[in-house]
Design an enzyme around this catalytic site. Structure first.
Site, PDB file in Angstrom:
ATOM      1  CD1 TRP A  28     -53.390  30.985  18.928  1.00 53.28           C
ATOM      2  CD2 TRP A  28     -51.168  31.369  18.877  1.00 53.28           C
ATOM      3  NE1 TRP A  28     -52.788  29.933  19.890  1.00 53.28           N
ATOM      4  CE2 TRP A  28     -51.766  30.516  19.254  1.00 53.28           C
ATOM      5  CE3 TRP A  28     -50.379  32.091  18.591  1.00 53.28           C
ATOM      6  CZ2 TRP A  28     -50.455  29.729  20.525  1.00 53.28           C
ATOM      7  CZ3 TRP A  28     -48.791  31.625  18.940  1.00 53.28           C
ATOM      8  CH2 TRP A  28     -49.191  29.890  19.915  1.00 53.28           C
ATOM      9  CG  ASP A  60     -57.986  12.881  24.684  1.00 52.09           C
ATOM     10  OD1 ASP A  60     -56.445  13.180  24.535  1.00 52.09           O
ATOM     11  OD2 ASP A  60     -57.779  12.401  25.532  1.00 52.09           O
ATOM     12  NE  ARG A  82     -50.365  28.851  25.179  1.00 50.45           N
ATOM     13  CZ  ARG A  82     -50.846  29.797  25.725  1.00 50.45           C
ATOM     14  NH1 ARG A  82     -50.017  30.451  26.288  1.00 50.45           N
ATOM     15  NH2 ARG A  82     -51.704  29.217  27.130  1.00 50.45           N
ATOM     16  CG  HIS A 105     -45.712  24.779  27.247  1.00 49.99           C
ATOM     17  ND1 HIS A 105     -46.481  26.058  27.767  1.00 49.99           N
ATOM     18  CD2 HIS A 105     -46.988  23.829  27.231  1.00 49.99           C
ATOM     19  CE1 HIS A 105     -46.671  26.210  27.770  1.00 49.99           C
ATOM     20  NE2 HIS A 105     -48.119  25.806  27.518  1.00 49.99           N
ATOM     21  CG  ASP A 106     -50.362  23.035  28.155  1.00 45.32           C
ATOM     22  OD1 ASP A 106     -49.577  23.425  29.035  1.00 45.32           O
ATOM     23  OD2 ASP A 106     -50.560  22.315  27.343  1.00 45.32           O
TER      24      ASP A 106
END
Length: 507
Positions: free
Chosen positions: A317, A397, A413, A416-417
């Site tokens: 970043w 969480d 990001r 995509h997990d």
């Protein structure tokens, strides 16, 4: 990777008229008849080959070595024609070799980073020979030289020749040799007497065999020296602009920590790609002995690995964060929440890009604690600074705990997990928490329409196969469906030209 580089070639030495010639860079000795022809030419005859002194005969076809573009110096017995069945294989084999040896390139890069090669050269402040680098790193001198040469060939280091110091000899006549006018040397280091004896040696070699003159004959010519080439000057190495900017730890744009993470986690998983394709499951059990349905259970398998991952994201970043944050205008958003924001590097970039906004980073407790300890704000951006004072951390969480209310949410990001159903679940939670008229910014590597490319995105999808259960990279139309299913409208996608692209949707 497979493209050859310009090769600076040394000029070919001049062929001597004394029993040998250089043919395409290789020494050829004459037969007895050719030697006699040489003598005839010296006396004005015409039997000597027409290509004569200082030139070479017409070149015949020479096959380049695969990947190098250099010839081996030997004459081929035939010329390659259009119908040569082997000629068409060369390019294909070069491509395959480049693909097959890609792991070697990765390991050269990873090993040089792990050993501290780039940091050592940066600290030295001047080019160093391999021996000095070896001493600094505590490594094997021979192996260090091999690694440095490989780095130089890949453009990670600059390899130069250390200039040789010229030594002047003193003589009683003041001319540097001690033999009066007969001792003056030409540019090649030969005296007039020495040159005369060399010419005599050539004549004797042509008619009655070689005449050997050595430095052990001082009565004939004390300055005649054996024709042994001096050893090449030692090579010295220094960082290139690439390594100085991105591989040295002290650089503000360093990617050193991300290299460490890639070498320690994804690289080890890729050894098990065949099993991942057979089973469709992540390969943490095979690579690390960890059975994990949550990908971050393996990434955070130890405090050291968690720190490596967080620092790696901070590196990413620092280079492309501002570009993805300004792909769309977020200046109207007074509050922003970065879900799964890790070290807070992207949140600080957001606060710097939009001075009127306040940013909240939400991540699990262990990450928040590690971020505060391992990734403090840069100097001038602490809690009392303008940027640091507008960034705060919240433990939680994002699948289970309430999300902080905000005008905009950042998912960088993150999607995509997870498989589609989990992405839809998270996006629905974001939609419910988002202020009216708010938005969500998704930061990922976008595939082309239909998922046909680019190659980097497809490789990252395979990486998600290895490290997650159901994660993948997606094309714009795929994100549109996911966002619309959660209730978002006015979805726009934009390629940034950086490693990651941007997708925005409004509530």
């Amino acid at each position: 990777m497979g493209a050859g580089s310009d090769v600076t070639r040394r000029p070919e030495p001049e062929a001597e008229e004394t029993g040998r010639a250089l043919i395409n860079g290789a020494e050829r000795r004459y037969s007895e008849r050719e030697v006699m022809s040489l003598g005839n030419r010296k006396r004005g005859g015409a039997d000597f080959p027409s290509w004569g002194r200082g030139t070479v005969p017409p070149r015949m076809s020479q096959k380049p070595e695969v990947g190098g573009g250099q010839t081996d110096g030997r004459m081929e017995g035939r010329a390659d024609g259009p119908g040569d069945p082997e000629a068409g294989h060369d390019e294909a084999l070069r491509v395959l070799e480049g693909y097959a040896s890609g792991f070697m390139v990765s390991q050269v890069l990873f090993s040089a980073c792990e050993l501290g090669v780039f940091d050592a050269l940066r600290s030295a402040g001047e080019p160093l020979p391999a021996g000095a680098v070896s001493s600094l790193l505590g490594t094997c001198p021979r192996a260090t030289a091999l690694l440095l040469d490989a780095c130089a060939a890949l453009g990670l280091l600059l390899r130069q020749r250390r200039p040789r110091r010229r030594r002047r000899r003193r003589g009683p006549a003041g001319n540097g040799s001690g033999h009066g006018s007969a001792g003056r040397e030409d540019a090649g280091g030969r005296t007039p007497v020495g040159k005369a004896l060399q010419a005599l040696a050539g004549t004797c070699r042509a008619y009655r065999g070689p005449l050997r003159l050595t430095a052990g004959c001082p009565s004939l010519c004390p300055s005649v020296r054996p024709s042994v080439p001096p050893p090449p000057p030692a090579a010295v190495y220094t960082n290139t602009a690439l390594s100085a900017s991105y591989l040295c730890s002290g650089s503000p744009t360093t990617q050193r920590h991300m290299m460490d993470y890639l070498a320690g986690t994804p690289y080890r998983c890729w050894a098990h790609l065949p099993d991942a394709v057979r089973t469709g499951r992540n390969q943490y059990p095979a690579a690390f002995g960890i059975a994990a349905s949550d990908p971050f259970e393996a990434i955070y398998r130890s405090e050291a690995e968690r720190a490596r991952f967080l620092r790696g994201l901070q590196d990413v970043w620092s280079v492309c964060g501002r570009r993805v944050l300004t792909a769309f205008d977020l200046s109207a958003c007074a509050t922003v929440c970065d879900l799964g924001g890790g070290s807070g590097a992207l949140a600080r970039a957001c606060a710097a890009a939009y001075p009127a906004c306040r940013v909240t980073v939400m991540d699990v407790p262990g990450v928040v604690a590690a971020a505060r300890e391992l990734c403090p704000p840069p100097p001038g951006e602490d809690g009392d600074g303008d940027v640091g004072g507008r960034v705060r951390f919240v433990e939680g969480d994002f699948f289970r705990d309430p999300l902080p209310a905000a005008d905009a949410y950042i998912l960088a990001r993150v999607l995509h997990d997870w498989p589609d159903d989990r992405c839809s679940e998270l996006l629905a939670r974001v939609y419910a928490a988002c202020n009216p008229g708010g938005s969500v910014l998704v930061v990922e590597s976008l595939l082309e329409a239909g998922g046909r490319g680019p190659a980097r995105g497809l490789l990252l999808s395979l990486n998600m196969l290895l490290q997650t259960d159901g994660g993948r990279e997606r094309a714009p139309e795929h994100y549109r469906r996911l966002l619309a299913r959660a209730g978002f409208r006015r979805v726009r996608c934009r390629a940034t030209g950086a490693a990651y692209d941007a997708v925005i949707a409004r509530k």
